[in-house]
Design a protein around this motif. Structure first.
Motif, PDB file in Angstrom:
ATOM      1  N   UNK A   1      75.084  36.065  53.252  1.00 32.46           N
ATOM      2  CA  UNK A   1      75.777  37.346  53.185  1.00 32.46           C
ATOM      3  C   UNK A   1      74.876  38.418  52.570  1.00 32.46           C
ATOM      4  N   UNK A   2      74.155  38.063  51.505  1.00 28.78           N
ATOM      5  CA  UNK A   2      73.268  39.029  50.849  1.00 28.78           C
ATOM      6  C   UNK A   2      72.147  39.466  51.788  1.00 28.78           C
ATOM      7  N   UNK A   3      71.555  38.500  52.482  1.00 28.24           N
ATOM      8  CA  UNK A   3      70.491  38.822  53.434  1.00 28.24           C
ATOM      9  C   UNK A   3      71.000  39.707  54.565  1.00 28.24           C
ATOM     10  N   UNK A   4      72.206  39.402  55.054  1.00 29.45           N
ATOM     11  CA  UNK A   4      72.766  40.205  56.152  1.00 29.45           C
ATOM     12  C   UNK A   4      73.055  41.629  55.692  1.00 29.45           C
ATOM     13  N   UNK A   5      73.497  41.788  54.441  1.00 26.75           N
ATOM     14  CA  UNK A   5      73.744  43.130  53.898  1.00 26.75           C
ATOM     15  C   UNK A   5      72.429  43.901  53.768  1.00 26.75           C
ATOM     16  N   UNK A   6      71.409  43.242  53.229  1.00 30.06           N
ATOM     17  CA  UNK A   6      70.113  43.898  53.066  1.00 30.06           C
ATOM     18  C   UNK A   6      69.509  44.279  54.413  1.00 30.06           C
ATOM     19  N   UNK A   7      69.542  43.349  55.366  1.00 23.67           N
ATOM     20  CA  UNK A   7      68.930  43.597  56.676  1.00 23.67           C
ATOM     21  C   UNK A   7      69.723  44.643  57.455  1.00 23.67           C
ATOM     22  N   UNK A   8      71.059  44.493  57.486  1.00 19.59           N
ATOM     23  CA  UNK A   8      71.897  45.410  58.254  1.00 19.59           C
ATOM     24  C   UNK A   8      71.805  46.842  57.768  1.00 19.59           C
ATOM     25  N   UNK A   9      71.915  47.023  56.456  1.00 17.48           N
ATOM     26  CA  UNK A   9      71.857  48.390  55.918  1.00 17.48           C
ATOM     27  C   UNK A   9      70.448  48.963  55.962  1.00 17.48           C
ATOM     28  N   UNK A  10      69.425  48.123  55.765  1.00 18.67           N
ATOM     29  CA  UNK A  10      68.043  48.596  55.891  1.00 18.67           C
ATOM     30  C   UNK A  10      67.757  49.030  57.323  1.00 18.67           C
ATOM     31  N   UNK A  11      68.334  48.307  58.282  1.00 24.11           N
ATOM     32  CA  UNK A  11      68.160  48.663  59.687  1.00 24.11           C
ATOM     33  C   UNK A  11      68.745  50.049  59.968  1.00 24.11           C
ATOM     34  N   UNK A  12      69.923  50.334  59.428  1.00 21.49           N
ATOM     35  CA  UNK A  12      70.541  51.645  59.641  1.00 21.49           C
ATOM     36  C   UNK A  12      69.692  52.742  59.001  1.00 21.49           C
ATOM     37  N   UNK A  13      69.178  52.492  57.790  1.00 21.87           N
ATOM     38  CA  UNK A  13      68.305  53.476  57.140  1.00 21.87           C
ATOM     39  C   UNK A  13      67.075  53.738  58.001  1.00 21.87           C
ATOM     40  N   UNK A  14      66.473  52.667  58.508  1.00 25.20           N
ATOM     41  CA  UNK A  14      65.246  52.801  59.305  1.00 25.20           C
ATOM     42  C   UNK A  14      65.507  53.572  60.595  1.00 25.20           C
ATOM     43  N   UNK A  15      66.564  53.209  61.302  1.00 27.76           N
ATOM     44  CA  UNK A  15      66.807  53.821  62.614  1.00 27.76           C
ATOM     45  C   UNK A  15      67.219  55.288  62.475  1.00 27.76           C
ATOM     46  N   UNK A  16      67.948  55.639  61.390  1.00 29.37           N
ATOM     47  CA  UNK A  16      68.329  57.044  61.196  1.00 29.37           C
ATOM     48  C   UNK A  16      67.140  57.891  60.742  1.00 29.37           C
ATOM     49  N   UNK A  17      66.120  57.260  60.168  1.00 20.33           N
ATOM     50  CA  UNK A  17      64.916  57.988  59.755  1.00 20.33           C
ATOM     51  C   UNK A  17      63.945  58.165  60.912  1.00 20.33           C
ATOM     52  N   UNK A  18      63.858  57.141  61.779  1.00 22.38           N
ATOM     53  CA  UNK A  18      62.826  57.148  62.818  1.00 22.38           C
ATOM     54  C   UNK A  18      63.230  57.859  64.098  1.00 22.38           C
ATOM     55  N   UNK A  19      64.506  57.789  64.463  1.00 18.40           N
ATOM     56  CA  UNK A  19      64.919  58.351  65.751  1.00 18.40           C
ATOM     57  C   UNK A  19      65.158  59.859  65.623  1.00 18.40           C
ATOM     58  N   UNK A  20      64.476  60.674  66.416  1.00 21.88           N
ATOM     59  CA  UNK A  20      64.649  62.138  66.328  1.00 21.88           C
ATOM     60  C   UNK A  20      66.072  62.599  66.642  1.00 21.88           C
ATOM     61  N   UNK A  21      66.762  61.853  67.531  1.00 21.89           N
ATOM     62  CA  UNK A  21      68.122  62.246  67.909  1.00 21.89           C
ATOM     63  C   UNK A  21      69.131  62.053  66.782  1.00 21.89           C
ATOM     64  N   UNK A  22      68.741  61.298  65.762  1.00 16.85           N
ATOM     65  CA  UNK A  22      69.656  61.031  64.642  1.00 16.85           C
ATOM     66  C   UNK A  22      69.329  61.870  63.411  1.00 16.85           C
ATOM     67  N   UNK A  23      68.538  62.902  63.596  1.00 12.43           N
ATOM     68  CA  UNK A  23      68.206  63.804  62.478  1.00 12.43           C
ATOM     69  C   UNK A  23      69.300  64.850  62.333  1.00 12.43           C
ATOM     70  N   UNK A  24      70.489  64.383  61.992  1.00 11.70           N
ATOM     71  CA  UNK A  24      71.660  65.231  61.839  1.00 11.70           C
ATOM     72  C   UNK A  24      72.321  64.932  60.494  1.00 11.70           C
ATOM     73  N   UNK A  25      73.120  65.866  59.981  1.00  7.44           N
ATOM     74  CA  UNK A  25      73.781  65.622  58.690  1.00  7.44           C
ATOM     75  C   UNK A  25      74.588  64.327  58.648  1.00  7.44           C
ATOM     76  N   UNK A  26      75.289  64.019  59.749  1.00 10.89           N
ATOM     77  CA  UNK A  26      76.114  62.812  59.793  1.00 10.89           C
ATOM     78  C   UNK A  26      75.282  61.571  59.476  1.00 10.89           C
TER      79      UNK A  26
END
Length: 322
Positions: A40-65
């Motif tokens: 569970x801890x690993x899934x939380x770390x990986x899942x939330x880190x993935x969201x942080x990474x994808x919202x930082x890297x993808x230009x289409x997600x450079x929005x306040x939301x």
């Protein structure tokens, strides 16, 4: 392991440590629980880190939301790291002792991060309210400076209140036992150990629950009542579906977090049972942070499209080694 007891009438200054009973009543499942919580801890770390990474890297997600979603994912990593490593340590070593200072520190950080989550969820609902109900003013209302100020306010807003609440609780006398019937230092099980009248402390808990949970929750309800009214007036079914899909994931997270936490903190101390406390605590400290990445990624088409773009880019540009 021998649990140390505190004799009745001893002063709080003599209390050097508590004992987190946790799951000691399940001796045959210690290995299984360690494995389950590790996953569970690993899934939380990986899942939330993935969201942080994808919202930082993808230009289409450079929005306040997605700026707020990135903050929320980082918050979830911090939030769960206050409790889960300690659970894993206790299960692995079977040493359930925790010092007085460590217990107070754990409670303080847990409460501050829980307050941050509550405020940040209301900020995220405000962002959706402006985007859907006042789209023409959205770029001005949610400019980068405003978003940064709202994020900083969310992180710092509950700090003085929860620091004061922690100091108030740990200034009490603990004279009956030092065994905390939970897996971390939460308010209800710690207050159970206090001798004397704790009604003032319980009132303070209710006041903090109103200030840092009930008020943000009411603001969220107000935002979504306006959002739903606006969405229902949209001319096309496609527009309504898109607006609802954007907001539904946030609403699910709000219900999960506020629902389980409110039962724990708003029930009188005398009505708490250890089993109920543990189950509810597990839900809002571990299960909800684990579900959040799945809720946001599966319910959000922009995140799914960004994931596909990232995977395609990874396939087109594989890593090469000399």
């Amino acid at each position: 392991m021998r649990h140390e007891e505190i004799k009745a009438g001893e002063n709080i200054s003599t209390v050097m440590q508590f004992v987190l009973l946790g799951f000691s009543d399940l001796p045959n499942l210690q290995g299984f629980l360690f494995g389950m919580f590790s996953v569970m801890y690993l899934s939380i770390l990986i899942g939330n880190s993935f969201i942080i990474m994808i919202t930082r890297l993808d230009p289409a997600l450079q929005k306040p939301m997605y700026f707020f979603l990135s903050n929320f994912s980082f918050l979830e990593i911090c939030y769960v790291s206050v409790t889960l490593p300690r659970i894993l340590f206790n299960l692995w070593t079977q040493d359930r002792r925790i010092s007085f200072l460590a217990c107070a520190t754990q409670m303080c950080f847990f409460l501050m991060l829980a307050a941050t989550e509550s405020i940040l969820l209301s900020v995220m609902s405000y962002d959706r309210y402006v985007a859907i109900c006042n789209p023409l003013h959205y770029p001005l209302s949610m400019n980068p400076t405003k978003c940064t100020q709202l994020a900083v306010g969310s992180w710092l807003g509950g700090v003085p209140f929860e620091l004061g609440q922690t100091c108030q609780i740990f200034s009490l006398h603990f004279c009956n036992s030092n065994k905390i019937d939970n897996f971390f230092c939460d308010i209800p099980p710690v207050l159970k150990l206090a001798c004397g009248n704790t009604s003032v402390n319980e009132l303070y808990v209710y006041a903090m629950a109103i200030l840092l949970a009930a008020i943000p929750f009411m603001l969220i309800l107000a935002s979504y009542s306006k959002i739903i009214a606006t969405v229902l007036r949209l001319p096309t079914a496609e527009g309504r579906a898109k607006a609802f899909s954007t907001c539904s994931s946030h609403l699910v997270v709000v219900v999960l977090f506020f629902g389980s936490a409110s039962v724990t903190y708003l029930m009188p101390k005398s009505t708490h049972s250890s089993i109920t406390d543990k189950l509810l605590s597990l839900f809002y400290t571990i299960v909800t942070p684990m579900l959040n990445p799945m809720i946001y990624s599966l319910r959000n088409k922009d995140v799914i499209v960004a994931l596909r773009r990232l995977l395609v880019k990874a396939q087109c540009h594989p890593l090469t080694y000399e």
